[in-house]
Design a protein around this motif. Sequence first.
Motif, PDB file in Angstrom:
ATOM      1  N   ASP A  10       1.083  -1.283  -0.140  1.00 51.02           N
ATOM      2  CA  ASP A  10      -0.066  -0.044   0.049  1.00 51.02           C
ATOM      3  C   ASP A  10       0.785   1.246   0.057  1.00 51.02           C
ATOM      4  OD1 ASP A  10      -2.198   1.812   0.406  1.00 51.02           O
ATOM      5  OD2 ASP A  10      -1.654   1.763   2.435  1.00 51.02           O
ATOM      6  N   GLY A  11       0.987   2.014  -1.261  1.00 50.31           N
ATOM      7  CA  GLY A  11       1.942   2.947  -1.066  1.00 50.31           C
ATOM      8  C   GLY A  11       3.374   2.611  -1.095  1.00 50.31           C
ATOM      9  N   ASN A  12       4.171   3.051  -0.125  1.00 50.83           N
ATOM     10  CA  ASN A  12       5.630   2.768   0.082  1.00 50.83           C
ATOM     11  C   ASN A  12       5.612   1.791   1.400  1.00 50.83           C
ATOM     12  OD1 ASN A  12       5.422   4.569   2.478  1.00 50.83           O
ATOM     13  ND2 ASN A  12       7.343   5.422   1.919  1.00 50.83           N
ATOM     14  N   THR A  13       4.619   1.168   1.901  1.00 48.27           N
ATOM     15  CA  THR A  13       4.522   0.217   2.842  1.00 48.27           C
ATOM     16  C   THR A  13       4.219  -1.054   2.178  1.00 48.27           C
ATOM     17  OG1 THR A  13       3.679   1.700   4.409  1.00 48.27           O
ATOM     18  CG2 THR A  13       3.316  -0.457   5.036  1.00 48.27           C
ATOM     19  N   GLY A  50       5.821 -25.729  18.594  1.00 52.11           N
ATOM     20  CA  GLY A  50       7.105 -25.488  18.127  1.00 52.11           C
ATOM     21  C   GLY A  50       7.502 -26.113  16.725  1.00 52.11           C
ATOM     22  N   GLN A  51       6.407 -26.127  16.202  1.00 53.49           N
ATOM     23  CA  GLN A  51       6.431 -26.660  14.665  1.00 53.49           C
ATOM     24  C   GLN A  51       6.224 -25.506  13.757  1.00 53.49           C
ATOM     25  OE1 GLN A  51       4.276 -30.391  14.167  1.00 53.49           O
ATOM     26  NE2 GLN A  51       6.013 -31.683  13.854  1.00 53.49           N
ATOM     27  N   LYS A  52       6.833 -25.481  12.771  1.00 55.95           N
ATOM     28  CA  LYS A  52       6.547 -24.622  11.658  1.00 55.95           C
ATOM     29  C   LYS A  52       5.728 -25.209  10.715  1.00 55.95           C
ATOM     30  CE  LYS A  52      10.787 -22.180  11.155  1.00 55.95           C
ATOM     31  NZ  LYS A  52      11.987 -21.563  10.032  1.00 55.95           N
ATOM     32  N   LEU A  53       4.819 -24.252   9.861  1.00 56.43           N
ATOM     33  CA  LEU A  53       3.747 -24.942   9.348  1.00 56.43           C
ATOM     34  C   LEU A  53       3.943 -25.105   7.682  1.00 56.43           C
ATOM     35  CD1 LEU A  53       0.926 -22.464  10.734  1.00 56.43           C
ATOM     36  CD2 LEU A  53       1.873 -24.852  11.756  1.00 56.43           C
ATOM     37  N   ASN A  54       3.389 -25.894   7.242  1.00 59.26           N
ATOM     38  CA  ASN A  54       3.398 -26.276   5.650  1.00 59.26           C
ATOM     39  C   ASN A  54       2.320 -25.504   4.932  1.00 59.26           C
ATOM     40  OD1 ASN A  54       5.519 -27.739   5.876  1.00 59.26           O
ATOM     41  ND2 ASN A  54       4.218 -29.740   6.353  1.00 59.26           N
ATOM     42  N   SER A  55       2.473 -25.094   3.792  1.00 59.71           N
ATOM     43  CA  SER A  55       1.627 -24.310   2.858  1.00 59.71           C
ATOM     44  C   SER A  55       0.636 -25.191   2.011  1.00 59.71           C
ATOM     45  CB  SER A  55       2.279 -23.125   2.015  1.00 59.71           C
ATOM     46  OG  SER A  55       1.292 -22.526   1.293  1.00 59.71           O
ATOM     47  N   LEU A  56      -0.650 -24.926   2.185  1.00 54.80           N
ATOM     48  CA  LEU A  56      -1.353 -25.733   1.183  1.00 54.80           C
ATOM     49  C   LEU A  56      -2.022 -24.825  -0.024  1.00 54.80           C
ATOM     50  CD1 LEU A  56      -4.226 -27.034   3.528  1.00 54.80           C
ATOM     51  CD2 LEU A  56      -2.345 -28.251   2.506  1.00 54.80           C
ATOM     52  N   SER A  57      -2.084 -23.441   0.202  1.00 53.11           N
ATOM     53  CA  SER A  57      -2.369 -22.732  -0.938  1.00 53.11           C
ATOM     54  C   SER A  57      -2.173 -21.015  -0.252  1.00 53.11           C
ATOM     55  CB  SER A  57      -3.520 -23.035  -1.618  1.00 53.11           C
ATOM     56  OG  SER A  57      -4.810 -22.418  -0.636  1.00 53.11           O
ATOM     57  N   THR A  58      -2.145 -20.074  -1.257  1.00 51.87           N
ATOM     58  CA  THR A  58      -1.947 -18.798  -0.824  1.00 51.87           C
ATOM     59  C   THR A  58      -2.961 -18.004  -1.973  1.00 51.87           C
ATOM     60  OG1 THR A  58       0.416 -18.884  -0.126  1.00 51.87           O
ATOM     61  CG2 THR A  58      -0.399 -16.679  -0.694  1.00 51.87           C
ATOM     62  N   ASP A  59      -3.865 -17.145  -1.305  1.00 58.29           N
ATOM     63  CA  ASP A  59      -4.532 -16.464  -2.225  1.00 58.29           C
ATOM     64  C   ASP A  59      -4.347 -14.970  -2.110  1.00 58.29           C
ATOM     65  OD1 ASP A  59      -5.909 -18.685  -2.470  1.00 58.29           O
ATOM     66  OD2 ASP A  59      -7.622 -18.207  -1.342  1.00 58.29           O
ATOM     67  N   ASP A  60      -4.129 -14.316  -3.301  1.00 59.07           N
ATOM     68  CA  ASP A  60      -3.874 -12.928  -3.334  1.00 59.07           C
ATOM     69  C   ASP A  60      -5.247 -12.242  -3.436  1.00 59.07           C
ATOM     70  OD1 ASP A  60      -0.904 -13.070  -3.432  1.00 59.07           O
ATOM     71  OD2 ASP A  60      -0.949 -13.195  -5.414  1.00 59.07           O
ATOM     72  N   LEU A  61      -5.873 -11.600  -2.358  1.00 60.27           N
ATOM     73  CA  LEU A  61      -7.275 -11.439  -2.357  1.00 60.27           C
ATOM     74  C   LEU A  61      -7.275  -9.910  -2.995  1.00 60.27           C
ATOM     75  CD1 LEU A  61      -8.077 -12.421   1.305  1.00 60.27           C
ATOM     76  CD2 LEU A  61      -8.548 -13.729  -0.778  1.00 60.27           C
ATOM     77  N   GLN A  62      -6.273  -9.057  -2.652  1.00 57.56           N
ATOM     78  CA  GLN A  62      -6.272  -7.625  -3.183  1.00 57.56           C
ATOM     79  C   GLN A  62      -4.636  -7.530  -3.081  1.00 57.56           C
ATOM     80  OE1 GLN A  62      -8.668  -6.213  -4.403  1.00 57.56           O
ATOM     81  NE2 GLN A  62     -10.658  -6.668  -3.539  1.00 57.56           N
ATOM     82  N   ARG A 221     -13.612   0.047  -1.318  1.00 54.81           N
ATOM     83  CA  ARG A 221     -14.410   0.846  -2.015  1.00 54.81           C
ATOM     84  C   ARG A 221     -13.211   1.822  -2.985  1.00 54.81           C
ATOM     85  NH1 ARG A 221     -17.990   0.688   2.363  1.00 54.81           N
ATOM     86  NH2 ARG A 221     -17.063   2.472   3.271  1.00 54.81           N
ATOM     87  N   SER A 222     -12.298   2.068  -2.436  1.00 53.22           N
ATOM     88  CA  SER A 222     -11.546   3.206  -3.384  1.00 53.22           C
ATOM     89  C   SER A 222     -10.928   2.543  -4.125  1.00 53.22           C
ATOM     90  CB  SER A 222     -10.080   3.421  -2.051  1.00 53.22           C
ATOM     91  OG  SER A 222      -9.202   4.133  -2.823  1.00 53.22           O
ATOM     92  N   LEU A 223     -10.541   1.170  -4.144  1.00 57.90           N
ATOM     93  CA  LEU A 223     -10.041   0.410  -5.238  1.00 57.90           C
ATOM     94  C   LEU A 223     -11.217   0.370  -6.403  1.00 57.90           C
ATOM     95  CD1 LEU A 223      -8.010  -1.321  -7.170  1.00 57.90           C
ATOM     96  CD2 LEU A 223      -8.744  -3.274  -5.727  1.00 57.90           C
ATOM     97  N   GLU A 224     -12.392   0.037  -5.808  1.00 56.40           N
ATOM     98  CA  GLU A 224     -13.557  -0.178  -6.687  1.00 56.40           C
ATOM     99  C   GLU A 224     -13.822   1.312  -7.421  1.00 56.40           C
ATOM    100  OE1 GLU A 224     -16.699  -1.149  -4.259  1.00 56.40           O
ATOM    101  OE2 GLU A 224     -15.943  -3.314  -3.942  1.00 56.40           O
ATOM    102  N   VAL A 249      -4.811  -2.025 -11.308  1.00 53.71           N
ATOM    103  CA  VAL A 249      -4.766  -2.597 -10.007  1.00 53.71           C
ATOM    104  C   VAL A 249      -3.531  -2.131  -9.406  1.00 53.71           C
ATOM    105  CG1 VAL A 249      -4.844  -4.417  -8.417  1.00 53.71           C
ATOM    106  CG2 VAL A 249      -6.459  -4.307 -10.009  1.00 53.71           C
ATOM    107  N   ASP A 250      -2.564  -2.469 -10.316  1.00 51.69           N
ATOM    108  CA  ASP A 250      -1.132  -2.300  -9.697  1.00 51.69           C
ATOM    109  C   ASP A 250      -0.833  -0.843  -9.628  1.00 51.69           C
ATOM    110  OD1 ASP A 250      -0.342  -4.715  -9.535  1.00 51.69           O
ATOM    111  OD2 ASP A 250       0.520  -5.178 -11.325  1.00 51.69           O
ATOM    112  N   LEU A 251      -1.246   0.010 -10.482  1.00 47.07           N
ATOM    113  CA  LEU A 251      -0.919   1.382 -10.365  1.00 47.07           C
ATOM    114  C   LEU A 251      -1.726   1.814  -9.125  1.00 47.07           C
ATOM    115  CD1 LEU A 251      -1.922   3.276 -13.729  1.00 47.07           C
ATOM    116  CD2 LEU A 251       0.317   3.368 -12.174  1.00 47.07           C
ATOM    117  N   ALA A 252      -2.985   1.248  -8.932  1.00 44.63           N
ATOM    118  CA  ALA A 252      -3.666   1.753  -7.476  1.00 44.63           C
ATOM    119  C   ALA A 252      -2.619   1.291  -6.351  1.00 44.63           C
ATOM    120  CB  ALA A 252      -4.870   1.029  -7.357  1.00 44.63           C
ATOM    121  N   ALA A 253      -2.008   0.120  -6.384  1.00 43.95           N
ATOM    122  CA  ALA A 253      -1.121  -0.397  -5.265  1.00 43.95           C
ATOM    123  C   ALA A 253      -0.006   0.402  -5.041  1.00 43.95           C
ATOM    124  CB  ALA A 253      -0.856  -1.946  -5.397  1.00 43.95           C
TER     125      ALA A 253
END
Length: 698
Positions: A10-13, A50-62, A221-224, A249-253
Motif C-alpha cells: 500500500d503505497g510505500n508500505t 514448536g513446529q513450523k507450518l506447511n503451505s497448502l495454498s496462498t490467495d492474493d485477495l487484493q 471501495r477506493s479500489l472499486e 490494480v497495480d497502479l492503485a497499489a
Amino acid sequence: MTAPMVRILDGNTFVVCDERGDVEASPTEPTGLFSFDMRFLSQWVLTIDGQKLNSLSTDDLQYFQSRFFLVPGTGTVYIDAKLSVIRERSVGDGFHEELTVLNHQSEPVELTVRIDAASDFADLFEVKDALKKVGDYATHIEDGRLHLQYTRETFKRETVISASAPASIDEHGLTFAVRIEPHGSWTTDLDVVTSRGGRVGTFAKPKYGRGAKQARPNMERSLERWIADAPRLECDLGQLTATYHRSLVDLAALRFSPPVAGGKSLPAAGLPWFMTMFGRDSIFTSLQSLPFTPELAATTLRVLGDWQGSRLDDFRDEDPGRILHEMRYGEMAAFEERPHSPYYGSVDATPLYVILLDEYERWTGDTKLVRDLEFEARAALNWIDQYADLMGNGYISYKRRNEQTGIENQSWKDSWNSISYSDGRLPDFPRATCELQGYAYDAKLRGARLARLVWKDPAFADRLEREAEDLKRRFNRDFWLADRGYFAIALDADGSKVDSLASNNGLLLWSGIVDTAKAKSVVAHLMGPRLYSGWGVRTLAEGEARYNPIGYHLGTVWPFDNSFIAWGLRRYGYKEEAARIASDILDAATLFDGRLPEAFGGYDRALTKYPVQYPTACSPQAWSTGAPLLLLRTMLGLEPIGDHLVVDPALPDSVGHLELLDIPGRWGRIDAFGRGRIAVEGRGAKPSGGRGAAGRQR
C-alpha cells in the motif's frame, strides 16, 4: 531469493514473505515489513507446538491483502492433517493479521501457538548493499504490547505488536495457550504498527485492521472507485482485458502520497527497492497513464514542482530549476550517507517535466495548473541552457559532482556500464546521450506552446521555437552515423560519437527530433534482428561488445522503453511496426500473468518460446505497469487535438474488436473503437495496413 515470495503493498508500505506468511529475513534480502525505506519487521514466524507450518495454498485477495492456508507437521497424502490454519493479512501503516486455527478432530486439543518477532531496522540501502547498523536497539513490554525500538541520535523508529487474545509476551514474541473444542476454532487479531517518531502511547491499529470496522471496506471501495473511474475496455482478446485490469490494480497499489502531497497520490517507482518518489519514473508513468488516470499526472507535477532544485549543492547534484530524481526517508538519507534526501542526480527528469505539463494540458484542458506552475516550468527550461550544457556545445550532458555516492550515469540507463562504444570502451565524462537532446527539443516546443497559449508571452515562445529548430538541425548533424544509418548513443567528452546501436534511437522518434529522411533507416534498425528480439526492442543490439541478453541495460527488453518507442513509431507514421511492438509486449504480459516486470531477457523469441525473467527485476514496477496503457493509446491512435480526441486505430489482428469506453479529457468522456487488421506473425512477417475509425462523443 530463490523460493516464491508473496508481496502485498500500500503505497510505500509493503510486506514480502514466504508462502507460509513467515518472514525470516537475511541482511541482504528485501523480505519483511518495510515502510518509508526502513524494515520494521525482519522476523515474523508462526509455530504450533514448536513446529513450523506447511503451505497448502496462498490467495492474493487484493494488492493489499493475502490469505495463507496452512497445516502443521510433515503430513503426507496418507495422513490427514488434524489441524489447519488460516492467516489473513492486510497491509497499511504496518499490517493486520487475523490468525485462525481450526480443529478437525472429535476431541479437544490444547496447543501452544507462538509468533516469533524481531526487527533489524535495516535501511533499504543497507539491505541492498549489505551494510551494518550503527544505532542502538531496545525492546520492552508495555500495556500488553511488544515494543521493538531503534535509536541513532535523534533518528527513532519503532514497531509495536499487539494481539486481541490473551498472550504471554516476551522480548522475542507472543505465546498463546490455546484450547480448541472438537471441530471448533480459535482466532486472534495481530496488529503490527510502525512509528517514525517512536513516541510511546500514540499507536493506533493499522488502517486496514479488523479493529477499525470501516478501514478495509473503505480500501476496497477506493479500489472499486479507481477501477470504475478509468475507461472500460472491451476486447475480443481476453488476455488483453486481463492485462489492462492488472495494470490498473497495480497502479492503485503503487500510489504513494508523500507528506507534501496533501493526501493526493503519485506513482511510486517499484517494489522492493524503489517504493518512493522518483522524478523520471513518476513522469514517465504519468505520461503512460494520462488517458486513464490523469489525476496522477497533476499530483506528480505539483509535488515535483514543490521539490524543484533552488540552489547549487554538489552533494545532491542540485541546480536551480533541476527536477528531483529521488526522495528517501530512511536512516542513510537522514545522516546523508547517501544523497537521497532529496537527490537530483538525473538530467532527463527536468525536460520531461515540461513535456508532461504540456501533455497534461493538451489532454485535460487544465490551464489553471499550467498557470500555477509557470515559474517551475520556466525554471526547468532555463536549466536546460544555463546548467545542463556542461561541454559548452549546446547539448545536455552530465557528470556527477558527488563522486562518492552520486549516480554515475544520469540518464534512464543509469547502470555504470550502460553507455559504451561498439567495441566496449566506456566514454569519459561529461556524456551527452542522444535521447536527452530529443527531450530538450520536445520540451522547448511544448514550452513554446504553453507560453503562447497560457502564459501570454509570444516573445518567449518565439525564442524557444528558434532554439528548438537550431537544436534539431545540429543534432541531426552531430549525432548521425551516416555509414551505419542510426544515431550515436552519446557524444564523448571530446565530442566523439559513441557508436553502439541502442534502443535510445526509438526514444528519439518519440521526441520528434529525427529528420524525416533519417527515420526510415532508424526504424529498420529498431525492427531488425540485432535490436528486435521478437518480444520487443532490446536496450543494446546483439553484436555490440557489451551485449548481454540478461544485462540490465545491455540487451534486456524493457516494456516501458518499448511503449515509448511504439509511440514514436506512430508519430512518424509507422503504424504496423508500432502494432507489432504492442502485440509482442502484450504477448509477454500474458505469459507474466498480466504483470509486466521491469525488464526481461533479450533472447531471441524463436530460441526461448517464453520471455526469460530478469533475475532482480522490480515487480510491480510503475512504468512497466503503465506500458500496456500507453500501448493501448498507441494502437488506437489517440491524440488530443484542441477540444477533440482523434482516434486512428492500427491494431494487430490478434486483438479483434476493441472498445475503450469513457475516456476522460477536456472533451468530457469519449468512446474509441478499433478492429485488428494488422497481421503480426513473428519476425520477418510483413504486416498489412489498417483502417481508421472515428471516436464517438457522449
